[in-house]
Design a protein around this motif. Structure first.
Motif, PDB file in Angstrom:
ATOM      1  N   SER A 144     -42.470 -67.954 -67.760  1.00  0.00           N
ATOM      2  CA  SER A 144     -42.152 -66.542 -67.964  1.00  0.00           C
ATOM      3  C   SER A 144     -42.802 -65.687 -66.885  1.00  0.00           C
ATOM      4  CB  SER A 144     -42.624 -66.070 -69.347  1.00  0.00           C
ATOM      5  OG  SER A 144     -44.037 -66.065 -69.426  1.00  0.00           O
ATOM      6  N   TRP A 145     -42.064 -64.648 -66.476  1.00  0.00           N
ATOM      7  CA  TRP A 145     -42.545 -63.684 -65.484  1.00  0.00           C
ATOM      8  C   TRP A 145     -42.612 -62.297 -66.123  1.00  0.00           C
ATOM      9  CZ3 TRP A 145     -44.259 -64.767 -60.635  1.00  0.00           C
ATOM     10  CH2 TRP A 145     -43.901 -65.993 -60.048  1.00  0.00           C
ATOM     11  N   ILE A 146     -43.622 -61.511 -65.746  1.00  0.00           N
ATOM     12  CA  ILE A 146     -43.750 -60.136 -66.224  1.00  0.00           C
ATOM     13  C   ILE A 146     -44.111 -59.247 -65.037  1.00  0.00           C
ATOM     14  CG2 ILE A 146     -45.027 -58.529 -67.698  1.00  0.00           C
ATOM     15  CD1 ILE A 146     -45.516 -60.785 -69.641  1.00  0.00           C
ATOM     16  N   TRP A 147     -43.379 -58.136 -64.897  1.00  0.00           N
ATOM     17  CA  TRP A 147     -43.672 -57.129 -63.875  1.00  0.00           C
ATOM     18  C   TRP A 147     -44.228 -55.878 -64.538  1.00  0.00           C
ATOM     19  CZ3 TRP A 147     -43.333 -57.251 -58.561  1.00  0.00           C
ATOM     20  CH2 TRP A 147     -42.640 -58.323 -57.984  1.00  0.00           C
ATOM     21  N   TYR A 148     -45.195 -55.262 -63.901  1.00  0.00           N
ATOM     22  CA  TYR A 148     -45.662 -53.959 -64.372  1.00  0.00           C
ATOM     23  C   TYR A 148     -46.281 -53.192 -63.208  1.00  0.00           C
ATOM     24  CZ  TYR A 148     -50.286 -56.210 -64.577  1.00  0.00           C
ATOM     25  OH  TYR A 148     -51.440 -56.898 -64.269  1.00  0.00           O
ATOM     26  N   LYS A 149     -46.194 -51.876 -63.319  1.00  0.00           N
ATOM     27  CA  LYS A 149     -46.799 -51.012 -62.322  1.00  0.00           C
ATOM     28  C   LYS A 149     -48.241 -50.751 -62.720  1.00  0.00           C
ATOM     29  CE  LYS A 149     -46.042 -46.791 -59.643  1.00  0.00           C
ATOM     30  NZ  LYS A 149     -45.253 -45.540 -59.492  1.00  0.00           N
ATOM     31  N   HIS A 150     -49.105 -50.600 -61.715  1.00  0.00           N
ATOM     32  CA  HIS A 150     -50.542 -50.447 -61.969  1.00  0.00           C
ATOM     33  C   HIS A 150     -50.806 -49.311 -62.957  1.00  0.00           C
ATOM     34  CE1 HIS A 150     -54.791 -50.881 -61.117  1.00  0.00           C
ATOM     35  NE2 HIS A 150     -54.871 -49.568 -60.969  1.00  0.00           N
ATOM     36  N   GLY A 151     -51.527 -49.655 -64.029  1.00  0.00           N
ATOM     37  CA  GLY A 151     -51.898 -48.654 -65.026  1.00  0.00           C
ATOM     38  C   GLY A 151     -50.816 -48.310 -66.021  1.00  0.00           C
ATOM     39  N   GLN A 152     -49.688 -49.055 -66.005  1.00  0.00           N
ATOM     40  CA  GLN A 152     -48.591 -48.763 -66.917  1.00  0.00           C
ATOM     41  C   GLN A 152     -48.215 -49.992 -67.728  1.00  0.00           C
ATOM     42  OE1 GLN A 152     -45.288 -46.974 -64.878  1.00  0.00           O
ATOM     43  NE2 GLN A 152     -46.545 -45.431 -63.838  1.00  0.00           N
ATOM     44  N   GLU A 153     -47.349 -49.795 -68.694  1.00  0.00           N
ATOM     45  CA  GLU A 153     -46.881 -50.879 -69.551  1.00  0.00           C
ATOM     46  C   GLU A 153     -45.945 -51.807 -68.770  1.00  0.00           C
ATOM     47  OE1 GLU A 153     -47.811 -51.512 -72.648  1.00  0.00           O
ATOM     48  OE2 GLU A 153     -49.230 -49.825 -72.532  1.00  0.00           O
ATOM     49  N   SER A 184     -43.703 -44.939 -55.666  1.00  0.00           N
ATOM     50  CA  SER A 184     -44.730 -45.429 -54.745  1.00  0.00           C
ATOM     51  C   SER A 184     -45.936 -45.943 -55.527  1.00  0.00           C
ATOM     52  CB  SER A 184     -45.168 -44.301 -53.805  1.00  0.00           C
ATOM     53  OG  SER A 184     -44.086 -43.863 -53.004  1.00  0.00           O
ATOM     54  N   GLY A 185     -46.533 -47.046 -55.040  1.00  0.00           N
ATOM     55  CA  GLY A 185     -47.739 -47.572 -55.684  1.00  0.00           C
ATOM     56  C   GLY A 185     -47.769 -49.085 -55.720  1.00  0.00           C
ATOM     57  N   ASP A 186     -48.718 -49.637 -56.478  1.00  0.00           N
ATOM     58  CA  ASP A 186     -48.911 -51.084 -56.603  1.00  0.00           C
ATOM     59  C   ASP A 186     -48.135 -51.632 -57.797  1.00  0.00           C
ATOM     60  OD1 ASP A 186     -50.572 -51.216 -54.411  1.00  0.00           O
ATOM     61  OD2 ASP A 186     -52.410 -50.982 -55.591  1.00  0.00           O
ATOM     62  N   VAL A 202     -47.975 -56.287 -55.105  1.00  0.00           N
ATOM     63  CA  VAL A 202     -47.121 -55.812 -54.017  1.00  0.00           C
ATOM     64  C   VAL A 202     -47.243 -54.292 -53.960  1.00  0.00           C
ATOM     65  CG1 VAL A 202     -44.810 -55.765 -53.012  1.00  0.00           C
ATOM     66  CG2 VAL A 202     -45.502 -57.681 -54.470  1.00  0.00           C
ATOM     67  N   ASN A 203     -47.538 -53.756 -52.773  1.00  0.00           N
ATOM     68  CA  ASN A 203     -47.627 -52.312 -52.597  1.00  0.00           C
ATOM     69  C   ASN A 203     -46.295 -51.786 -52.064  1.00  0.00           C
ATOM     70  OD1 ASN A 203     -48.357 -49.912 -50.435  1.00  0.00           O
ATOM     71  ND2 ASN A 203     -49.521 -49.763 -52.326  1.00  0.00           N
ATOM     72  N   LEU A 204     -45.740 -50.812 -52.776  1.00  0.00           N
ATOM     73  CA  LEU A 204     -44.459 -50.227 -52.378  1.00  0.00           C
ATOM     74  C   LEU A 204     -44.680 -48.826 -51.819  1.00  0.00           C
ATOM     75  CD1 LEU A 204     -41.357 -50.169 -52.254  1.00  0.00           C
ATOM     76  CD2 LEU A 204     -41.369 -49.336 -54.623  1.00  0.00           C
ATOM     77  N   ARG A 205     -44.173 -48.588 -50.613  1.00  0.00           N
ATOM     78  CA  ARG A 205     -44.245 -47.278 -49.981  1.00  0.00           C
ATOM     79  C   ARG A 205     -42.834 -46.726 -49.824  1.00  0.00           C
ATOM     80  NH1 ARG A 205     -48.634 -48.329 -45.084  1.00  0.00           N
ATOM     81  NH2 ARG A 205     -50.372 -49.042 -46.413  1.00  0.00           N
ATOM     82  N   VAL A 206     -42.613 -45.555 -50.387  1.00  0.00           N
ATOM     83  CA  VAL A 206     -41.304 -44.923 -50.315  1.00  0.00           C
ATOM     84  C   VAL A 206     -41.356 -43.797 -49.284  1.00  0.00           C
ATOM     85  CG1 VAL A 206     -39.475 -43.766 -51.589  1.00  0.00           C
ATOM     86  CG2 VAL A 206     -40.893 -45.477 -52.736  1.00  0.00           C
ATOM     87  N   ARG A 207     -40.453 -43.835 -48.324  1.00  0.00           N
ATOM     88  CA  ARG A 207     -40.411 -42.837 -47.259  1.00  0.00           C
ATOM     89  C   ARG A 207     -39.296 -41.828 -47.518  1.00  0.00           C
ATOM     90  NH1 ARG A 207     -40.015 -47.258 -42.510  1.00  0.00           N
ATOM     91  NH2 ARG A 207     -38.275 -47.804 -43.880  1.00  0.00           N
ATOM     92  N   SER A 208     -39.440 -40.665 -46.917  1.00  0.00           N
ATOM     93  CA  SER A 208     -38.420 -39.631 -47.024  1.00  0.00           C
ATOM     94  C   SER A 208     -37.099 -40.144 -46.464  1.00  0.00           C
ATOM     95  CB  SER A 208     -38.851 -38.365 -46.272  1.00  0.00           C
ATOM     96  OG  SER A 208     -37.769 -37.456 -46.149  1.00  0.00           O
TER      97      SER A 208
END
Length: 271
Positions: A144-153, A184-186, A202-208
């Motif tokens: 099983s795999w689980i994804w979550y954003k840092h500090g979130q559910e 944007s974030g981890d 994984v760190n995601l950076r969103v550009r304009s």
């Protein structure tokens, strides 16, 4: 059929030999005892064939169809030593006896998932789709795999703008219509199998959405500056050439007048 040995511990890493299976030979029933020992940061896989068995012309150790070690030893005992991080060497191993027919045993080295991110840092433009990927090459496969954003559910597949695709030892998180402020974030990918858990970030950076235009605009500005400089240079050079041509036309007249005066003076003196 050899009995499965008990679990053992190497540092903080739990390894377990699931079992060893030997193929039978008509008329004789060789028994291969397969076992694993550890110490000094090494893992030793061993097979020992007991009972009646056909003469052997050597041994091979294999993993995933690849020959790791081979010899021409005729003894009933053979071993293979693994060095380094055990999680990088997990999998199904075979000790092969070169008899006729061939006799072999299987040893399974199992560990908790060792998870790595395909890219530790991902970039995406606002409005595009962001893709984050994690994988694990450990054995047994991830259940099983689980994804979550840092500090979130944990992220639920299909919720909001999130789509998760997981298959065995690989998982992929897609984020639709990227938003600079929200996305944007981890992000963390967590894998689980029967022997534990592992995770990666994984760190995601969103550009304009206009970020892609900046390099093009920079090139345009450089070209304009270059053209302006060339234009100014050519204009000054042309002006200097005009001034030089004017000076060149008056100089001979002055010289001719002087020569004519000198000639008249010489004629008067002669008279």
């Amino acid at each position: 059929m050899a009995a499965a040995p008990a679990p053992f511990h190497v540092g903080a890493l739990l390894l377990f030999l699931l079992g060893a299976l030997a193929s039978g030979v008509t008329g004789t029933s060789p028994d291969i005892k397969a076992y694993v020992t550890s110490g000094s940061g090494k893992l030793v896989l061993a097979c020992n064939m007991t009972g009646q068995y056909l003469p052997t012309q050597g041994h091979e150790w294999m993993r995933e169809g690849k020959v790791l070690q081979k010899d021409a030893d005729t003894s009933a005992f053979t071993s293979y030593t693994i060095e380094g991080k055990m999680e990088e060497h997990s999998g199904v191993y075979e000790c092969v006896y070169k008899t006729n027919p061939v006799i072999k045993a299987h040893l399974n080295i199992s560990v908790a998932p060792k998870v790595t991110a395909y890219k530790k840092s991902e970039h995406g433009n606002e409005g595009d789709t962001g893709v984050l990927v994690c994988k694990s090459s450990s054995f047994p496969p991830v259940t099983s795999w689980i994804w979550y954003k840092h500090g979130q559910e944990p992220i639920i597949n299909g919720s909001g703008r999130y789509i998760i695709k997981s298959s065995g030892n690989k998982t992929e998180l897609r984020i639709l219509k990227l938003n600079i402020e929200e996305d944007s974030g981890d992000y963390h990918c967590n894998a689980t199998n029967a022997y534990g858990q592992g995770s990666a970030t994984v760190n995601l950076r969103v550009r304009s959405r206009f970020a892609a235009l900046w390099p093009f605009l920079g090139i345009v500005v450089e070209v304009l500056v270059l053209v302006t400089a060339i234009f100014i240079y050519e204009k000054r050079r042309n002006r200097d050439e005009v001034l030089d041509d004017g000076d060149g036309g008056s100089a001979p007249l002055k010289s001719n007048a002087t020569n004519h005066k000198d000639k008249n003076v010489r004629q008067r003196n002669a008279n």
